[in-house]
Every structure is written in C-alpha cells, then in structure tokens.
Design a protein around this motif. Structure first.
Motif, short mmCIF file in Angstrom:
data_model
loop_
_atom_site.label_atom_id
_atom_site.label_comp_id
_atom_site.label_asym_id
_atom_site.label_seq_id
_atom_site.Cartn_x
_atom_site.Cartn_y
_atom_site.Cartn_z
N ALA A 403 -1.26 6.63 -5.11
CA ALA A 403 -0.28 5.51 -5.18
C ALA A 403 -0.01 5.32 -3.55
O ALA A 403 0.01 4.09 -3.05
CB ALA A 403 0.89 5.67 -5.61
N ALA A 404 0.13 6.43 -2.75
CA ALA A 404 0.33 6.07 -1.40
C ALA A 404 -0.84 5.90 -0.75
O ALA A 404 -0.68 4.89 0.19
CB ALA A 404 0.77 7.47 -0.72
N LEU A 405 -1.89 6.01 -1.13
CA LEU A 405 -3.23 5.48 -0.66
C LEU A 405 -3.33 4.10 -0.87
O LEU A 405 -3.68 3.38 0.13
CB LEU A 405 -4.59 6.33 -1.12
N VAL A 406 -3.15 3.55 -2.06
CA VAL A 406 -3.09 2.11 -2.30
C VAL A 406 -2.32 1.39 -1.40
O VAL A 406 -2.63 0.33 -0.85
CB VAL A 406 -2.89 2.04 -3.73
N ALA A 407 -0.94 2.01 -1.32
CA ALA A 407 0.08 1.24 -0.34
C ALA A 407 -0.50 0.88 0.85
O ALA A 407 -0.34 0.21 1.82
CB ALA A 407 1.29 2.09 -0.44
#
Length: 554
Positions: A403-407
């Motif tokens: 999720a942090a990678l996507v953000a």
C-alpha cells in the motif's frame, strides 16, 4: 571546512561577497565587506539556497557526483569512472562548511538570544538534515567542535555513529536530539511569525517544517535500521508512522524561476543547456526505463535528435537517444563532439525541455528551456517509499508495504505532472500511469512495479522493486539514491566488469556488456578535500580506504 576560517560575522560577509547564486536570489543592500547588521530574515534564505546548491543537481552539487556513481548520469569528471581524488568534492564541502552551516549557526545563536524560536527551530532542522547528508557521504566529519570560528580553527572529526546517535557523556549531541530540539522550538514559536518571504522553502509555515522534522527523523531511523534490533527499530518508527509527516505538496524543495536579474534559474539547467553540456545520461538507466515503457521518459530526458532522424558517429546511440559510455576514449566523447546531439537532462530534474519528439530546432545552439523545476530534497513520495521499506523489512507487513509502495508511485507520477503543468507541457494520463504500474509481461523486468512486487517470493525481491522505483523517482537528487544503494544493495545497477571484480563485497553490482571502462572500485564513501586533511591537525590526516564503510552500511 577551510581551517583558516574567519569568524562568523566575516563568514557572512564572504558569503554575500562571493556566493553569486545566493546574492542573486534576493536583493541585499548590506555592504558585503562591512555589514552594519545581521538580521535573521537575511540569513535564512542564504542557508536555504546554499543547502540546495551543495546537495543539488548542479556542477558543484553532490547530486551530480552521486548520480554519476549510481549510473543515472555520466560526465567526464573522474568520479564518473569511479576515480576520486582529494580535489573531487571540494565544492560541496566548502558550500556546507563555509556558507550554509556557519550562517545557519548564526541563526541558531542569534535567534536564541532574540527568542525567535521559529527561526531557531528551522535552523536546527536544516542543520540536522545537512549534517546527516554529510555523514552519509564522508563518514567522520567535524561536527561537535565545528562552526566556532576563531575559537576553534582545528575541530576534531567526530565518529559517524556518534554524530547520528550522540554520546552518553553529552560531548556530542546527536542528530536525533537536534531534531527533537528543533521540533520543540517550532512548537513554542507563536503561530504568527515574521518568517514570511524569508523562508524560501515553506513560506514561513511552521506546520510544514514540523512535518519535515518528523519525516527526517523517520528517514534517519530507517537508514540506520541494520545497526539496531528489529524490535528497537519498530519502537522508534511506529509512533512516527502514525504522526503528521510530509504531505503531498509539502516537499522540502527550493523553487527556481526564469529570471536573470536577480538570477533565480535552476543552476543545473543553466549549465546543461549552455554551450558545453556537463552531463550525459546513463545508458543503463535509460535502457531500464525504456524496457519498462516508463511514460516519464519524455520528462526525464530531452533528445536533441528528432524522432526518425538517423544519427551516426556517436559513442552510444539508441534510436534518437545519444550518450557516452563511462570510460570511453573514442572520437565521440568530448563535449565539442556531442554537444549538439547528446540527450540532455529534461524537464523533471532541472527544468530543461519536455521531449515532444521534435528535437532541437537549432542544430548549432542549445535548445531553450525555462529553468524553473525545483531542486527536490526530501519529498512526499520519498516518505512513502521509506514507509514501504519499513513495513516490509522491519514490521514484516507485506500488504502495508504494498500500500505504501502504491502511494509512493502515485505521488512520484503526480510530482512529474505538477512540474509539467507549471511548465505548460502535456501531462501523463491516468491510463498511461496505470498501464505502467500494472503491466503484466512474461519478461519480469518489463512488467510493472506492482506486478513485479506481487510475483516476488522473498522480501529482498520485494525490496528491489521498492528501491528501484524510489531510484527512478529520485532522478535529480542523488545523495539518497547513493545512500540507499550502499545500505540495502538495491536497486541492482550495471557497471563495468572491472568495477564488479574490484568490489567483491559490494552487493547489487551487475556486470555490463563489457563495453565500458572504469578505474578503481565502487566507492563506499567520498574522499575528504586534501587541504582540510593537511591544514587541520585534528583531521584523520589520510583518506579512509574506498572500501571502508559508513557505520550503517552493514
């Protein structure tokens, strides 16, 4: 620093007299040789311009050196071939010790006397940030005894780990303590301050400075995570992950404008779009982005050769992309032979040109550009990639890391589009971005980052995806890319085969196709300026071996 350094007031006078980039950035009516007064609102912009200059993507900034080491750029300066000397990094070292840090220290001392806590807190955070970058580059440096002017002309070189963490006897105040003090001073400053236009970065917003300070603390805990147990790191970073950190649109960066009087242009573009471009683009950096069909290429690189037009007699040609391979000594390596055809840094990193495929309309001169892209230092997308690394490698939470990678990915693309919009250039579409993020290809290297992350079977392979995307997003700011590689071994980069052979313990180095030449080994740290070793009796006296590591590089 130059150890014949004069006192703080005269150091300011020298800055105003000689630092044209700073002087041009804001009009000053102070006599540079005999200043009648020193005000905090005059000093703060000097420190900020100097900080961006010393760290940034310009001839004297650390970014161009470190992007060369990390194969994003190549120049004929020795470090492009992994060959460094005691003269290689004198410019950024002097920028910090002769300009940025002494003036920043005046702000801290004078601001404390005047109870100007907003100025003091900002200066403490800037000091912690710049010193952290210097430790990451050089290791042991003058710190606890530095910036005292004539009171101490020969400061000791403190240990790198002690600069970060401090000492139990209190003789060395660590960077984490300095950040906490800066945050505390910002918190006690009145909500309405006199900072205003003097703050070239956040326009006097103490909330944004506080968010930066907490983000910096998270960044530094992450950088030294291998020196502590996972449980200790988790205890350090968990409260910060829930805190108010840098938001989108709240990046630590210095804005530039296309003005000649005063000269507020991006200095990297001024040189690379001048008569003799300083930098070529790294071949493998370009090839990797091309293999992944990265839509950011038109914003990253400006091809002077129009699409469909053949070019010959150059060192490396890939359609209309032209560069020089590191170490090449052939006919087509000099600036004179490549200036009119070589691919240049584009709009995103330095405010150059968006590549519309039409090339340079004037074959005998450099293309025109606006020179307005900001010098990025610490960004929202970098924060999210850091969170992805921590979630993966410390907290072992793969879904949260994804999720942090996507953000981080979305923020990185948004950043490019923001710069493009300010330039009046076309924006990447949602379809283009999603196609890149989610591309599924039988060739894993040609797949999108989310597909590569989901197909990975180990956390190290997942970390490779995170760090590669951070590497690409960070084009234009090299110090963190260089630091990330040394501490993680990611992303894997291609270098000449002799560099791989000479650096057997350095993970992450892949041999190229044998067509480039280099000298020496992969540098685990930068050399000190020779003069500082000679003039300071409390210096190490000799250079640390290139294969010796910074304390967090385990």
């Amino acid at each position: 620093m130059k150890f014949h350094q004069i006192g703080a007031t005269l150091a300011l006078a020298a800055v105003l007299a000689t630092a044209s980039g700073c002087k041009d950035f804001y009009a000053t009516n102070v006599n540079p040789l005999y200043p009648t007064s020193t005000t905090l609102n005059n000093l703060l912009p000097i420190t900020q311009v100097s900080m961006a200059s010393g760290l940034g993507d310009n001839v004297g900034g650390l970014s161009q050196y470190t992007m060369g080491i990390m194969q994003q750029l190549y120049s004929t300066r020795g470090i492009g071939n992994f060959l460094q000397t005691g003269d290689s990094f004198g410019s950024p070292w002097a920028e910090f010790y002769n300009t940025m840090l002494p003036n920043n220290e005046i702000i801290i001392n004078q601001g404390t006397t005047e109870a100007q806590w907003g100025y003091v807190g900002i200066a403490q955070l800037q000091k912690a940030y710049v010193y952290s970058q210097m430790v990451d580059m050089w290791g042991d440096i003058p710190y606890s005894e530095a910036l005292q002017g004539v009171a101490n002309l020969a400061p000791r070189f403190d240990k790198d780990s002690e600069i970060y963490n401090g000492t139990t006897d209190g003789k060395v105040k660590g960077l984490f303590t300095l950040i906490d003090e800066g945050l505390a001073n910002i918190a006690k400053a009145p909500s309405s301050t006199t900072l205003g236009r003097a703050d070239l970065i956040y326009g006097g917003s103490l909330d944004k400075w506080a968010r930066f300070g907490r983000t910096l603390k998270l960044k530094l805990y992450n950088q030294i995570r291998k020196t502590n147990s996972p449980s200790a790191v988790a205890a350090q970073v968990t409260p910060l992950l829930a805190a108010q950190l840098i938001e989108e649109g709240g990046d630590l960066q210095l804005a530039y404008k296309n003005s000649l009087s005063p000269d507020t242009r991006n200095p990297g573009a001024v040189v690379d779009y001048g008569p003799s471009p300083e930098n070529r683009i790294g071949r493998y950096f370009y090839e990797d982005m091309k293999a992944k069909s990265d839509p950011r290429m038109r914003y990253y690189f400006f091809n002077q050769v129009p699409e469909g037009v053949a070019v010959t007699q150059q060192d490396y040609i890939n359609e209309n992309f032209v560069t020089v391979r590191p170490g090449s000594t052939g006919l087509y390596t000099s600036s004179a032979s490549t200036a009119n055809v070589q691919t240049l840094q584009g709009l995103y990193p330095i405010g150059g040109r968006y590549d519309d495929g039409k090339g340079n309309p004037s074959a005998n001169s450099r293309p025109q550009a606006k020179y307005e892209a900001p010098q990025r230092l610490l960004t929202y997308y970098s924060r999210k990639f850091t969170e992805a690394e921590l979630q993966l490698m410390v907290l072992n939470n793969v879904p949260a890391a994804r999720a942090a990678l996507v953000a981080g990915l979305n923020a990185a693309f948004n950043k490019v589009n923001t710069i493009a919009a300010a330039d009046g250039s076309p924006l990447m579409t949602t379809t283009q971005i999603n196609n890149y993020l989610n591309r599924n290809n039988t060739n894993l290297n040609a797949s999108g980052p989310l597909n590569r992350f989901d197909r990975a079977t180990t956390n190290e392979d997942r970390l490779e995806v995170i760090m590669y995307e951070k590497y690409v997003a960070s084009f234009g700011f090299g110090p963190d890319v260089y630091t990330d590689f040394r501490r993680t071994g990611h992303p894997r980069i291609r270098v000449s085969q002799d560099i791989v052979t000479a650096s057997p313990t350095r993970s992450g180095l892949l041999p190229d196709d044998g067509t480039t030449l280099s000298t020496g080994m992969f540098p685990n740290r930068l050399y000190y300026p020779t003069n500082d070793l000679i003039l300071n009796p409390n210096s190490p006296r000799t250079q640390a071996p290139q294969n010796s590591r910074i304390f967090w590089d385990l």
